[in-house]
Write an enzyme that holds these catalytic residues in place. Structure first.
Site, mmCIF file in Angstrom:
data_model
loop_
_atom_site.group_PDB
_atom_site.id
_atom_site.type_symbol
_atom_site.label_atom_id
_atom_site.label_comp_id
_atom_site.label_asym_id
_atom_site.label_seq_id
_atom_site.Cartn_x
_atom_site.Cartn_y
_atom_site.Cartn_z
ATOM 1 C CG ASP A 1 22.669 -58.205 69.188
ATOM 2 O OD1 ASP A 1 22.975 -58.886 68.210
ATOM 3 O OD2 ASP A 1 21.482 -57.947 69.500
ATOM 4 C CB SER B 1 8.741 -49.311 57.975
ATOM 5 O OG SER B 1 8.574 -49.565 56.604
ATOM 6 C CE1 TYR C 1 10.503 -52.540 56.481
ATOM 7 C CE2 TYR C 1 12.163 -53.252 58.053
ATOM 8 C CZ TYR C 1 11.447 -52.246 57.434
ATOM 9 O OH TYR C 1 11.677 -50.933 57.775
ATOM 10 C CE LYS D 1 11.256 -51.570 61.192
ATOM 11 N NZ LYS D 1 12.135 -50.999 62.230
ATOM 12 C CG ASN E 1 17.042 -50.630 50.442
ATOM 13 O OD1 ASN E 1 17.676 -50.629 51.470
ATOM 14 N ND2 ASN E 1 15.761 -50.989 50.422
HETATM 15 C C1 WQD Z 1 11.942 -49.753 46.074
HETATM 16 C C2 WQD Z 1 11.400 -50.148 44.701
HETATM 17 C C3 WQD Z 1 11.629 -52.484 44.190
HETATM 18 C C4 WQD Z 1 15.944 -52.685 43.814
HETATM 19 C C5 WQD Z 1 12.251 -49.613 51.673
HETATM 20 C C6 WQD Z 1 13.080 -50.010 52.834
HETATM 21 C C7 WQD Z 1 12.232 -50.277 54.026
HETATM 22 C C8 WQD Z 1 11.229 -49.181 54.252
HETATM 23 C C9 WQD Z 1 10.427 -48.887 53.007
HETATM 24 C C10 WQD Z 1 12.055 -47.762 55.982
HETATM 25 C C11 WQD Z 1 10.633 -51.475 44.742
HETATM 26 C C12 WQD Z 1 12.423 -51.614 43.216
HETATM 27 C C13 WQD Z 1 14.655 -52.229 44.052
HETATM 28 C C14 WQD Z 1 16.336 -53.047 42.498
HETATM 29 C C15 WQD Z 1 14.156 -52.469 41.707
HETATM 30 N N1 WQD Z 1 11.854 -47.996 54.709
HETATM 31 N N2 WQD Z 1 13.786 -52.123 42.998
HETATM 32 N N3 WQD Z 1 15.415 -52.920 41.485
HETATM 33 O O1 WQD Z 1 11.119 -52.227 49.251
HETATM 34 O O2 WQD Z 1 10.137 -49.884 49.190
HETATM 35 O O3 WQD Z 1 11.507 -50.708 51.176
HETATM 36 O O4 WQD Z 1 11.385 -48.565 51.995
HETATM 37 O O5 WQD Z 1 11.734 -48.406 56.897
HETATM 38 O O6 WQD Z 1 13.096 -50.365 55.127
HETATM 39 O O7 WQD Z 1 13.780 -51.169 52.493
HETATM 40 O O8 WQD Z 1 12.579 -50.175 49.008
HETATM 41 O O9 WQD Z 1 14.566 -49.684 47.632
HETATM 42 O O10 WQD Z 1 14.048 -52.104 48.211
HETATM 43 O O11 WQD Z 1 12.599 -50.908 46.591
HETATM 44 O O12 WQD Z 1 13.329 -52.370 40.789
HETATM 45 O O13 WQD Z 1 17.489 -53.478 42.222
HETATM 46 O O14 WQD Z 1 12.510 -50.353 43.818
HETATM 47 O O15 WQD Z 1 10.998 -53.549 43.516
HETATM 48 O O16 WQD Z 1 9.555 -51.388 43.846
HETATM 49 P P1 WQD Z 1 11.233 -50.805 49.595
HETATM 50 P P2 WQD Z 1 13.547 -50.760 47.874
#
Ligand code: WQD
Length: 338
Positions: free
Chosen positions: A59, A126, A151, A155, A201
């Site tokens: 860790d 990010s 989150y 970052k 995600n």
């Molecule tokens: C994407 C879109 C949700 C799930 C990610 C990573 C983060 C960073 C940035 C690297 C959003 C929508 C999601 C679902 C949905 N990457 N959604 N139904 O929040 O952009 O962040 O990219 O560092 O680490 O987590 O990605 O895939 O969670 O969401 O409608 O069941 O999909 O609302 O608009 P996010 P995500």
């Protein structure tokens, strides 16, 4: 052969980076606490690397675990720090866990880098550091926005620490890679996303719905200020993200100036609804979709300007969104035997 410590190296992005590093002639050494990954992936990394890859259960908040790794591995030529929690949605629900893990790990690792004199450091940042930008195509000059999620704040704090680290230790050179939305899986079908439990995600939720593990996909909000009302993101193939780290290490070897930051995306935005439609089309798989409320922490739209990574790192994405969605589906189907 340069030895590179990969924290979180058995995770989704880390495992793809390990393979890209080995292909480039580096010697990856993995430290992982397996809190968000599956130990069995270590064997698949070795299979794709074609040789032994040391994996230490560690860790990054435990400096003695990192010291034990150093005692056994000797000098480390670089560190790529991926070990962090990464869900926007989860961070809104569990802010303290995100502060403790993401900032705690970065703080302890920074002390370890200083005492171990590790000269090159690539930090996994990010696009969430931009918050909800006025201009949706962001460059590295776009200032930090108000963090929309814990989150994103972690970052921002970690990037700030990289600046302070370099000011205090001028021998250290650092690059932060601001990932947009990594998706897809390794073309070999041997590596991919393993969310563990209910995915936060979009992509793993889509593939699990398509394979029948989830009843339906909920679109979180359709009243955003975007062409079809659903959020727009820059979805970039995980193998392209991995390659960016190889280029970042090469840059650090000759870098005059640090820290530097680079956007790692495709330069193109897609809405949630577009991703759903493309997924169904390229894979010939229907998806049951329901329409839900906005998810706290989401921004309307953001996508990358990647000119700097192209000019300075000689990097740009090579896979299309269609490629990524095909690879993601092939990976999901392979999990029936995992
Ligand atoms: C994407 C879109 C949700 C799930 C990610 C990573 C983060 C960073 C940035 C690297 C959003 C929508 C999601 C679902 C949905 N990457 N959604 N139904 O929040 O952009 O962040 O990219 O560092 O680490 O987590 O990605 O895939 O969670 O969401 O409608 O069941 O999909 O609302 O608009 P996010 P995500």
């Amino acid at each position: 052969m340069k030895k590179i410590l990969l924290t979180g190296g058995t995770g989704y992005i880390g495992s793809h980076i390990a393979v890209a590093l080995a292909r480039e002639g580096y010697s990856p050494v993995i430290a992982d606490n397996f809190s968000r990954s599956d130990r069995r992936i270590a064997e698949r990394i070795r299979e794709l690397c074609g040789r032994a890859v040391p994996v230490y259960e560690a860790d990054c908040r435990d400096i003695n675990a990192l010291r034990n790794l150093r005692d056994r591995e000797g000098h480390l030529d670089g560190v790529i720090h991926l070990a962090a929690f990464k869900s926007v949605g989860e961070s809104v629900r569990k802010p303290a866990a995100y502060f403790d893990n993401n900032i705690g790990s970065m703080s302890v690792l920074s002390a370890f880098i200083k005492e171990s004199k590790i000269p090159h450091f690539v930090f996994s940042s990010s696009c969430t550091v931009y918050g909800s930008p006025e201009v949706r195509e962001v460059t590295e000059e776009t200032p930090f926005g108000k963090a929309f999620s814990p989150y994103g704040y972690t970052k921002q704090a970690c990037e700030r620490l990289t600046h302070d680290l370099v000011r205090a230790e001028p021998w250290l050179k650092v690059v932060s890679l601001r990932y947009f939305n990594p998706i897809g899986a390794h073309p070999s079908g041997r590596l991919g996303e393993l969310p563990g439990g209910i995915p936060d995600n979009l992509l793993p939720y889509i593939t699990q719905t398509a394979v029948g593990e989830r009843e339906a996909l909920t679109v979180f909000g359709e009243d955003y200020d975007t062409p079809d009302g659903s959020c727009v993101r820059d979805y970039v193939h995980v193998c392209d993200v991995a390659e960016a780290h190889v280029r970042a290490l090469a840059y650090l070897a000759d870098a005059e100036h640090s820290p530097e930051v680079f956007n790692i995306g495709t330069g193109k935005g897609h809405s949630v609804k577009e991703i759903i439609d493309i997924f169904s089309r390229v894979n010939g798989v229907p998806l049951k979709v329901i329409h839900g409320p906005r998810r706290p922490g989401d921004v309307d739209a953001i996508y990358a300007n990647v000119d700097k990574a192209t000019e300075v790192l000689d990097w740009k994405s090579t896979y299309t969104v269609e490629d990524a969605l095909k690879h993601a589906w092939e990976w999901q189907k392979s999990l029936v035997n995992f």
